[in-house]
Scaffold this motif. Structure first.
Motif, mmCIF file in Angstrom:
data_model
loop_
_atom_site.group_PDB
_atom_site.id
_atom_site.type_symbol
_atom_site.label_atom_id
_atom_site.label_comp_id
_atom_site.label_asym_id
_atom_site.label_seq_id
_atom_site.Cartn_x
_atom_site.Cartn_y
_atom_site.Cartn_z
ATOM 1 N N SER A 169 0.839 -1.199 0.000
ATOM 2 C CA SER A 169 0.000 0.000 0.000
ATOM 3 C C SER A 169 0.873 1.249 0.000
ATOM 4 O O SER A 169 1.900 1.306 0.680
ATOM 5 C CB SER A 169 -0.899 0.018 1.243
ATOM 6 N N THR A 170 0.448 2.259 -0.751
ATOM 7 C CA THR A 170 1.158 3.539 -0.772
ATOM 8 C C THR A 170 0.458 4.579 0.104
ATOM 9 O O THR A 170 0.912 5.712 0.172
ATOM 10 C CB THR A 170 1.251 4.086 -2.208
ATOM 11 N N ALA A 222 -5.051 -1.808 -7.431
ATOM 12 C CA ALA A 222 -6.409 -1.362 -7.114
ATOM 13 C C ALA A 222 -6.300 0.026 -6.504
ATOM 14 O O ALA A 222 -5.550 0.229 -5.545
ATOM 15 C CB ALA A 222 -7.074 -2.313 -6.130
ATOM 16 N N ILE A 223 -7.029 0.975 -7.070
ATOM 17 C CA ILE A 223 -6.994 2.350 -6.575
ATOM 18 C C ILE A 223 -8.360 2.685 -6.002
ATOM 19 O O ILE A 223 -9.367 2.644 -6.711
ATOM 20 C CB ILE A 223 -6.634 3.334 -7.708
ATOM 21 N N TRP A 242 -7.051 -1.049 -11.826
ATOM 22 C CA TRP A 242 -8.502 -0.880 -11.748
ATOM 23 C C TRP A 242 -8.822 0.066 -10.608
ATOM 24 O O TRP A 242 -8.055 0.213 -9.676
ATOM 25 C CB TRP A 242 -9.229 -2.214 -11.620
ATOM 26 N N TRP A 243 -9.947 0.765 -10.738
ATOM 27 C CA TRP A 243 -10.373 1.735 -9.742
ATOM 28 C C TRP A 243 -11.602 1.235 -9.011
ATOM 29 O O TRP A 243 -12.517 0.691 -9.632
ATOM 30 C CB TRP A 243 -10.723 3.071 -10.401
ATOM 31 N N ASP A 244 -11.617 1.447 -7.716
ATOM 32 C CA ASP A 244 -12.799 1.216 -6.892
ATOM 33 C C ASP A 244 -13.365 2.615 -6.637
ATOM 34 O O ASP A 244 -12.873 3.356 -5.782
ATOM 35 C CB ASP A 244 -12.404 0.525 -5.587
ATOM 36 N N LEU A 245 -14.355 2.995 -7.438
ATOM 37 C CA LEU A 245 -14.891 4.356 -7.406
ATOM 38 C C LEU A 245 -16.055 4.479 -6.436
ATOM 39 O O LEU A 245 -16.912 3.604 -6.375
ATOM 40 C CB LEU A 245 -15.381 4.760 -8.801
ATOM 41 N N TYR A 246 -16.066 5.547 -5.690
ATOM 42 C CA TYR A 246 -17.208 5.848 -4.836
ATOM 43 C C TYR A 246 -17.410 7.361 -4.834
ATOM 44 O O TYR A 246 -16.466 8.132 -4.821
ATOM 45 C CB TYR A 246 -17.030 5.283 -3.421
#
Length: 120
Positions: free
Chosen positions: A34-35, A75-76, A103-107
């Motif tokens: 994780s960054t 995963a972003i 891939w993006w986990d958008l919310y």
């Protein structure tokens, strides 16, 4: 890979002590980096730079891991009110050379109340 994982586990390692849960043991090995604690920036480009300079720096090592059956992706987690993520051309080349999918986990975050700037 030249860096320590943020989290890892071994196949068969116990993931919970609860007896009422199926799959109490990990079915595969996991290595996570994780960054989040490495940059205060909310711009995903800054975090991708950290990955490209660190664990994704050596495409040969990543290819060797894939040859051994490892799967990898980025995963972003991305919260937004408007706009969207950006990846620079250099980052696209680096990710392609590393053979890593992003891939993006958008919310959607709620708009800030009281902001009447009318800005687009």
């Amino acid at each position: 890979m030249g860096c320590e994982p943020t989290r890892s586990f071994e196949k068969g390692e116990q993931r919970t002590k609860r007896t009422d849960v199926n799959n109490r043991y990990y079915p595969w090995q996991g290595w996570f980096f994780s960054t989040k604690e490495l940059s205060e920036s909310k711009d995903c480009r800054r975090h991708l730079e950290i990955l490209l300079a660190g664990p994704f720096k050596d495409a040969g090592i990543l290819e060797g891991l894939r040859d051994r059956g490892c799967e990898m992706s980025v995963a972003i987690m991305y919260g937004f009110t408007q706009g969207g993520p950006t990846i620079s051309p250099d980052q696209m080349r680096g990710l392609a050379a590393a053979g890593v999918e992003v891939w993006w986990d958008l919310y959607h975050e709620p708009e800030i109340q009281g902001d009447e700037s009318g800005c687009c």
